[in-house]
Design an enzyme around this catalytic site. Sequence first.
Site, PDB file in Angstrom:
ATOM      1  N   CYS A  90      34.934 -32.579 -22.864  1.00  0.00           N
ATOM      2  CA  CYS A  90      35.701 -33.762 -22.446  1.00  0.00           C
ATOM      3  C   CYS A  90      36.550 -34.351 -23.577  1.00  0.00           C
ATOM      4  O   CYS A  90      37.378 -35.233 -23.334  1.00  0.00           O
ATOM      5  CB  CYS A  90      34.772 -34.826 -21.877  1.00  0.00           C
ATOM      6  SG  CYS A  90      33.841 -34.245 -20.449  1.00  0.00           S
ATOM      7  N   HIS A 103      37.988 -41.607 -22.057  1.00  0.00           N
ATOM      8  CA  HIS A 103      37.549 -40.537 -21.165  1.00  0.00           C
ATOM      9  C   HIS A 103      36.865 -41.141 -19.931  1.00  0.00           C
ATOM     10  O   HIS A 103      35.958 -41.966 -20.050  1.00  0.00           O
ATOM     11  CB  HIS A 103      36.601 -39.613 -21.924  1.00  0.00           C
ATOM     12  CG  HIS A 103      35.911 -38.637 -21.043  1.00  0.00           C
ATOM     13  ND1 HIS A 103      36.612 -37.843 -20.165  1.00  0.00           N
ATOM     14  CD2 HIS A 103      34.605 -38.342 -20.883  1.00  0.00           C
ATOM     15  CE1 HIS A 103      35.740 -37.098 -19.502  1.00  0.00           C
ATOM     16  NE2 HIS A 103      34.530 -37.378 -19.919  1.00  0.00           N
ATOM     17  N   ASN A 139      35.127 -37.558 -13.059  1.00  0.00           N
ATOM     18  CA  ASN A 139      35.266 -37.067 -14.435  1.00  0.00           C
ATOM     19  C   ASN A 139      35.892 -35.674 -14.383  1.00  0.00           C
ATOM     20  O   ASN A 139      35.238 -34.714 -13.978  1.00  0.00           O
ATOM     21  CB  ASN A 139      33.876 -37.030 -15.093  1.00  0.00           C
ATOM     22  CG  ASN A 139      33.913 -36.463 -16.506  1.00  0.00           C
ATOM     23  OD1 ASN A 139      34.939 -35.940 -16.953  1.00  0.00           O
ATOM     24  ND2 ASN A 139      32.797 -36.561 -17.206  1.00  0.00           N
TER      25      ASN A 139
END
Length: 358
Positions: free
Chosen positions: A113, A255, A285
């Site tokens: 990520c 994020h 996500n």
Amino acid sequence: MTARAAVLSGLGGWVPPRLVTNDQLAEELDTTDEWIRTRTGIRQRFVVDAGMATSGIAIEAGRRALRSADRSRVDLVVLATSTPDHPCPATAPEVASRLGLGEAPAFDIAAVCSGFVYALATSATMIASGSVDTALVIGADSFSTILNPRDRTTRAIFGDGAGAVVLRAGEAGERGAILGFDLGSDGSQADLITVPAGGSEQRSMGLLAPEDDYFFDMQGRSVFRNAVIRMSESAGKVAERVGWSVGEIDRVIAHQANVRILHAVALELGIPVERLVVNLDRVANTVAASIPLALVDGVVSGHLQPDDQVMLCGFGGGLTWGAAGLTLPSLSVEPLPGLPLPTRPPLPAALPVPAAAR
Ligand code: COA
């Protein structure tokens, strides 16, 4: 004249057409829309159909970023992904070729990520050093392909997507200039986010691992705590490096893992939550795509404005983390397909931050 720097000149994003709502997940797993919304802020995600790999979504985002920059060639293609089409070779050369970018150097960066921030820092540094003049930086993941179909936690959190930016050589004093970075890692906590099997460690033993070991595995609570600490520290370092006080950060694009993580980062940094850009409620996500997809939504909704001083910060497996500071230029950006325009204010209702993260 100020120093040579990479300047943001194009932005695009894409999500695959298959929408999966929380209620749809609850039809096959022991979960509820209420649990997912209140623990994460996520309402839905998009996932790839059979046969669509990461290259396919990366190309869609790359094409939109090139259109936004009004450019058909670049000197460099960097693809951040942890779900490449194949373990070997890298996916970036195929993406470059299918985008008609000729023989431009192209490589993958795997930092889960944090991948987009790593790829942005690498590309911007290559531009600032004079090795290349333009770059296409893509963050793309089809994480749905590595999730354990029986794991209600990870199935609820992740979605697929891709986001991309075009960088060009310019000056540090220009709107759009990437002004500074911070990157870091802590491999001693590698086991918090992992796909245990399928790599050289397991294959060197020549044995098939248990089926579940081929799927993504995560220790959610420890990840949560680390994400808050690392993203806020990294953003703080970049602010100091580029000479911004916390109050001068107009927007934070962290994020998009969990809205409670985002609230906790805002709390740690000492900025109001209204300065966060949030789109995880609609796309979940999306791993390496998360930051550029939030950028797209921020620009399209008007929550991000030219001249805004923007802090990007990422955190992911490795562990890895990073942040980057830039001023926003004026960009022409296409909305994400199949997605209603983001609502304003962009935050789902404030949710409590768990004690573990305090
Ligand atoms: N539906 C219903 N219950 C679920 C569930 C789901 N989708 N997922 C987990 N649960 C259950 C757990 O099994 C656990 O049950 P138990 O108490 O009976 O054992 C309970 O909910 C609490 O689990 P816990 O992990 O303590 O919840 P949490 O409040 O920490 O939220 C996460 C879990 C995963 C949402 C949260 O830890 C998180 O977001 N972590 C960061 C993950 C992340 O961002 N990863 C990527 C970073 S790069």
